[in-house]
Design a protein around this motif. Structure first.
Motif, PDB file in Angstrom:
ATOM      1  N   TRP A  37      -1.731 -26.201  -3.936  1.00 28.55           N
ATOM      2  CA  TRP A  37      -2.302 -25.295  -4.679  1.00 28.55           C
ATOM      3  C   TRP A  37      -3.038 -24.224  -3.568  1.00 28.55           C
ATOM      4  O   TRP A  37      -3.704 -24.856  -2.786  1.00 28.55           O
ATOM      5  CB  TRP A  37      -2.974 -25.730  -5.590  1.00 28.55           C
ATOM      6  CG  TRP A  37      -2.432 -26.234  -6.900  1.00 28.55           C
ATOM      7  CD1 TRP A  37      -1.367 -26.932  -6.701  1.00 28.55           C
ATOM      8  CD2 TRP A  37      -2.593 -26.369  -8.265  1.00 28.55           C
ATOM      9  NE1 TRP A  37      -0.909 -27.536  -8.327  1.00 28.55           N
ATOM     10  CE2 TRP A  37      -1.730 -27.151  -8.869  1.00 28.55           C
ATOM     11  CE3 TRP A  37      -3.753 -25.629  -9.105  1.00 28.55           C
ATOM     12  CZ2 TRP A  37      -1.946 -27.180 -10.468  1.00 28.55           C
ATOM     13  CZ3 TRP A  37      -3.733 -25.795 -10.300  1.00 28.55           C
ATOM     14  CH2 TRP A  37      -2.751 -26.410 -10.909  1.00 28.55           C
ATOM     15  N   GLU A  38      -2.927 -23.097  -3.919  1.00 34.66           N
ATOM     16  CA  GLU A  38      -3.592 -22.122  -3.074  1.00 34.66           C
ATOM     17  C   GLU A  38      -5.035 -21.750  -3.854  1.00 34.66           C
ATOM     18  O   GLU A  38      -4.925 -21.268  -4.950  1.00 34.66           O
ATOM     19  CB  GLU A  38      -2.845 -20.669  -2.732  1.00 34.66           C
ATOM     20  CG  GLU A  38      -1.541 -21.130  -1.919  1.00 34.66           C
ATOM     21  CD  GLU A  38      -1.827 -21.555  -0.527  1.00 34.66           C
ATOM     22  OE1 GLU A  38      -2.676 -21.030   0.149  1.00 34.66           O
ATOM     23  OE2 GLU A  38      -0.864 -22.305  -0.062  1.00 34.66           O
ATOM     24  N   TYR A  39      -6.204 -21.716  -3.103  1.00 38.19           N
ATOM     25  CA  TYR A  39      -7.402 -21.295  -3.643  1.00 38.19           C
ATOM     26  C   TYR A  39      -7.963 -20.088  -3.000  1.00 38.19           C
ATOM     27  O   TYR A  39      -7.918 -20.008  -1.851  1.00 38.19           O
ATOM     28  CB  TYR A  39      -8.493 -22.622  -3.608  1.00 38.19           C
ATOM     29  CG  TYR A  39      -7.896 -23.845  -4.452  1.00 38.19           C
ATOM     30  CD1 TYR A  39      -8.368 -23.801  -5.589  1.00 38.19           C
ATOM     31  CD2 TYR A  39      -7.069 -24.885  -3.901  1.00 38.19           C
ATOM     32  CE1 TYR A  39      -7.948 -24.855  -6.500  1.00 38.19           C
ATOM     33  CE2 TYR A  39      -6.686 -25.783  -4.463  1.00 38.19           C
ATOM     34  CZ  TYR A  39      -7.086 -26.018  -5.917  1.00 38.19           C
ATOM     35  OH  TYR A  39      -6.667 -27.142  -6.811  1.00 38.19           O
ATOM     36  N   LEU A  47      -7.893 -12.639  -7.704  1.00 36.73           N
ATOM     37  CA  LEU A  47      -8.051 -14.231  -7.901  1.00 36.73           C
ATOM     38  C   LEU A  47      -6.616 -14.362  -8.835  1.00 36.73           C
ATOM     39  O   LEU A  47      -6.121 -15.488  -8.894  1.00 36.73           O
ATOM     40  CB  LEU A  47      -9.320 -14.269  -8.865  1.00 36.73           C
ATOM     41  CG  LEU A  47     -10.524 -14.167  -8.186  1.00 36.73           C
ATOM     42  CD1 LEU A  47     -11.634 -14.579  -9.089  1.00 36.73           C
ATOM     43  CD2 LEU A  47     -10.432 -15.468  -7.120  1.00 36.73           C
ATOM     44  N   GLU A  48      -6.281 -13.367  -9.179  1.00 35.97           N
ATOM     45  CA  GLU A  48      -4.861 -13.619 -10.156  1.00 35.97           C
ATOM     46  C   GLU A  48      -3.730 -14.019  -9.142  1.00 35.97           C
ATOM     47  O   GLU A  48      -2.796 -14.903  -9.853  1.00 35.97           O
ATOM     48  CB  GLU A  48      -4.349 -12.293 -10.853  1.00 35.97           C
ATOM     49  CG  GLU A  48      -5.235 -11.717 -11.728  1.00 35.97           C
ATOM     50  CD  GLU A  48      -6.491 -11.007 -11.159  1.00 35.97           C
ATOM     51  OE1 GLU A  48      -6.459 -10.508  -9.844  1.00 35.97           O
ATOM     52  OE2 GLU A  48      -7.556 -10.464 -11.818  1.00 35.97           O
ATOM     53  N   SER A  49      -3.629 -13.805  -8.098  1.00 37.15           N
ATOM     54  CA  SER A  49      -2.708 -14.464  -7.199  1.00 37.15           C
ATOM     55  C   SER A  49      -2.843 -15.877  -6.706  1.00 37.15           C
ATOM     56  O   SER A  49      -1.875 -16.458  -6.233  1.00 37.15           O
ATOM     57  CB  SER A  49      -2.286 -13.749  -6.140  1.00 37.15           C
ATOM     58  OG  SER A  49      -3.380 -13.428  -4.932  1.00 37.15           O
ATOM     59  N   ALA A  50      -4.113 -16.240  -7.017  1.00 44.19           N
ATOM     60  CA  ALA A  50      -4.381 -17.879  -6.594  1.00 44.19           C
ATOM     61  C   ALA A  50      -4.330 -18.648  -7.721  1.00 44.19           C
ATOM     62  O   ALA A  50      -4.079 -18.362  -8.725  1.00 44.19           O
ATOM     63  CB  ALA A  50      -5.663 -17.954  -6.125  1.00 44.19           C
ATOM     64  N   PHE A  78     -15.856 -28.130  -4.692  1.00 43.92           N
ATOM     65  CA  PHE A  78     -15.349 -28.374  -5.844  1.00 43.92           C
ATOM     66  C   PHE A  78     -14.428 -27.367  -6.041  1.00 43.92           C
ATOM     67  O   PHE A  78     -14.418 -26.051  -5.627  1.00 43.92           O
ATOM     68  CB  PHE A  78     -16.081 -28.720  -6.910  1.00 43.92           C
ATOM     69  CG  PHE A  78     -17.153 -27.604  -7.329  1.00 43.92           C
ATOM     70  CD1 PHE A  78     -16.944 -26.821  -8.580  1.00 43.92           C
ATOM     71  CD2 PHE A  78     -18.200 -27.254  -6.716  1.00 43.92           C
ATOM     72  CE1 PHE A  78     -17.611 -25.823  -8.824  1.00 43.92           C
ATOM     73  CE2 PHE A  78     -19.171 -26.247  -6.963  1.00 43.92           C
ATOM     74  CZ  PHE A  78     -18.710 -25.546  -8.366  1.00 43.92           C
ATOM     75  N   PHE A  79     -13.510 -27.608  -7.153  1.00 48.95           N
ATOM     76  CA  PHE A  79     -12.208 -26.505  -7.420  1.00 48.95           C
ATOM     77  C   PHE A  79     -12.257 -26.220  -8.834  1.00 48.95           C
ATOM     78  O   PHE A  79     -12.165 -27.196  -9.692  1.00 48.95           O
ATOM     79  CB  PHE A  79     -11.077 -27.225  -6.595  1.00 48.95           C
ATOM     80  CG  PHE A  79     -11.334 -27.508  -5.170  1.00 48.95           C
ATOM     81  CD1 PHE A  79     -10.804 -26.587  -4.183  1.00 48.95           C
ATOM     82  CD2 PHE A  79     -11.770 -28.731  -4.842  1.00 48.95           C
ATOM     83  CE1 PHE A  79     -10.996 -27.091  -3.098  1.00 48.95           C
ATOM     84  CE2 PHE A  79     -11.779 -29.118  -3.188  1.00 48.95           C
ATOM     85  CZ  PHE A  79     -11.615 -28.085  -2.435  1.00 48.95           C
ATOM     86  N   LEU A  80     -11.986 -24.894  -9.261  1.00 54.12           N
ATOM     87  CA  LEU A  80     -11.528 -24.736 -10.470  1.00 54.12           C
ATOM     88  C   LEU A  80     -10.041 -24.508 -10.274  1.00 54.12           C
ATOM     89  O   LEU A  80      -9.433 -23.898  -9.389  1.00 54.12           O
ATOM     90  CB  LEU A  80     -12.316 -23.299 -10.803  1.00 54.12           C
ATOM     91  CG  LEU A  80     -11.713 -22.481 -11.862  1.00 54.12           C
ATOM     92  CD1 LEU A  80     -11.836 -23.133 -13.225  1.00 54.12           C
ATOM     93  CD2 LEU A  80     -12.084 -20.972 -12.063  1.00 54.12           C
ATOM     94  N   ASN A  81      -9.313 -25.086 -11.126  1.00 58.84           N
ATOM     95  CA  ASN A  81      -7.877 -25.048 -11.371  1.00 58.84           C
ATOM     96  C   ASN A  81      -7.430 -24.192 -12.207  1.00 58.84           C
ATOM     97  O   ASN A  81      -8.020 -24.361 -13.654  1.00 58.84           O
ATOM     98  CB  ASN A  81      -7.298 -26.524 -11.381  1.00 58.84           C
ATOM     99  CG  ASN A  81      -7.907 -27.298 -10.158  1.00 58.84           C
ATOM    100  OD1 ASN A  81      -7.365 -27.093  -9.115  1.00 58.84           O
ATOM    101  ND2 ASN A  81      -8.676 -28.184 -10.563  1.00 58.84           N
ATOM    102  N   PHE A  82      -6.848 -23.097 -12.317  1.00 55.68           N
ATOM    103  CA  PHE A  82      -6.140 -22.343 -13.198  1.00 55.68           C
ATOM    104  C   PHE A  82      -4.780 -23.014 -13.868  1.00 55.68           C
ATOM    105  O   PHE A  82      -4.339 -23.765 -13.124  1.00 55.68           O
ATOM    106  CB  PHE A  82      -5.847 -20.870 -12.708  1.00 55.68           C
ATOM    107  CG  PHE A  82      -6.868 -20.117 -12.147  1.00 55.68           C
ATOM    108  CD1 PHE A  82      -8.083 -20.237 -12.632  1.00 55.68           C
ATOM    109  CD2 PHE A  82      -6.588 -19.285 -11.073  1.00 55.68           C
ATOM    110  CE1 PHE A  82      -9.109 -19.320 -12.365  1.00 55.68           C
ATOM    111  CE2 PHE A  82      -7.726 -18.471 -10.577  1.00 55.68           C
ATOM    112  CZ  PHE A  82      -8.745 -18.409 -11.267  1.00 55.68           C
ATOM    113  N   VAL A  83      -4.281 -22.627 -15.029  1.00 51.26           N
ATOM    114  CA  VAL A  83      -3.137 -23.037 -15.411  1.00 51.26           C
ATOM    115  C   VAL A  83      -2.179 -22.394 -14.545  1.00 51.26           C
ATOM    116  O   VAL A  83      -2.381 -21.054 -14.467  1.00 51.26           O
ATOM    117  CB  VAL A  83      -3.182 -22.610 -17.128  1.00 51.26           C
ATOM    118  CG1 VAL A  83      -1.654 -22.887 -17.659  1.00 51.26           C
ATOM    119  CG2 VAL A  83      -4.247 -23.310 -17.985  1.00 51.26           C
TER     120      VAL A  83
END
Length: 107
Positions: A37-39, A47-50, A78-83
């Protein structure tokens, strides 16, 4: 239009805030990044493309406790993961963020 969203560090329970578009769908906050995943950084414009946001607790802006009193962060990532979707199908994080640890056994 942007909204302020608060996330809790899974290491120390410090709370950090980020301004972002309201239509981004959050999946989870994890101590480890998801493989492949790309953060983005919290202040990135796109942020929409991450696939999520990578935070460093206390280094990406002020942090508070749950009662909004200022505290020092622990300095750990730490990491926020989008759907995420691929061909219209929602992808599961690897490892899944539910049901405890996941083990893969190879014979």
């Amino acid at each position: 239009m942007t909204v302020t969203v608060r996330y809790t560090c899974p290491h120390c329970d410090a709370v950090t805030s980020v301004e972002r578009e309201p239509d981004l769908a959050d999946r989870s906050v994890t101590a480890l990044s998801q493989p492949g995943w790309e953060y983005a950084a919290p202040g990135d414009d796109d942020l929409e493309s991450a696939d999520g946001i990578a935070f460093v607790c206390g280094e990406d802006g002020p942090v508070t406790d749950l009662e909004e009193e200022p505290v020092e962060g622990c300095g750990r990532p730490f990491f926020l993961n989008f759907v995420r979707y691929e061909r219209g199908v929602e992808l599961e994080p690897n490892p899944p963020t539910y049901g405890g640890p996941r083990f893969d056994f190879v014979e």
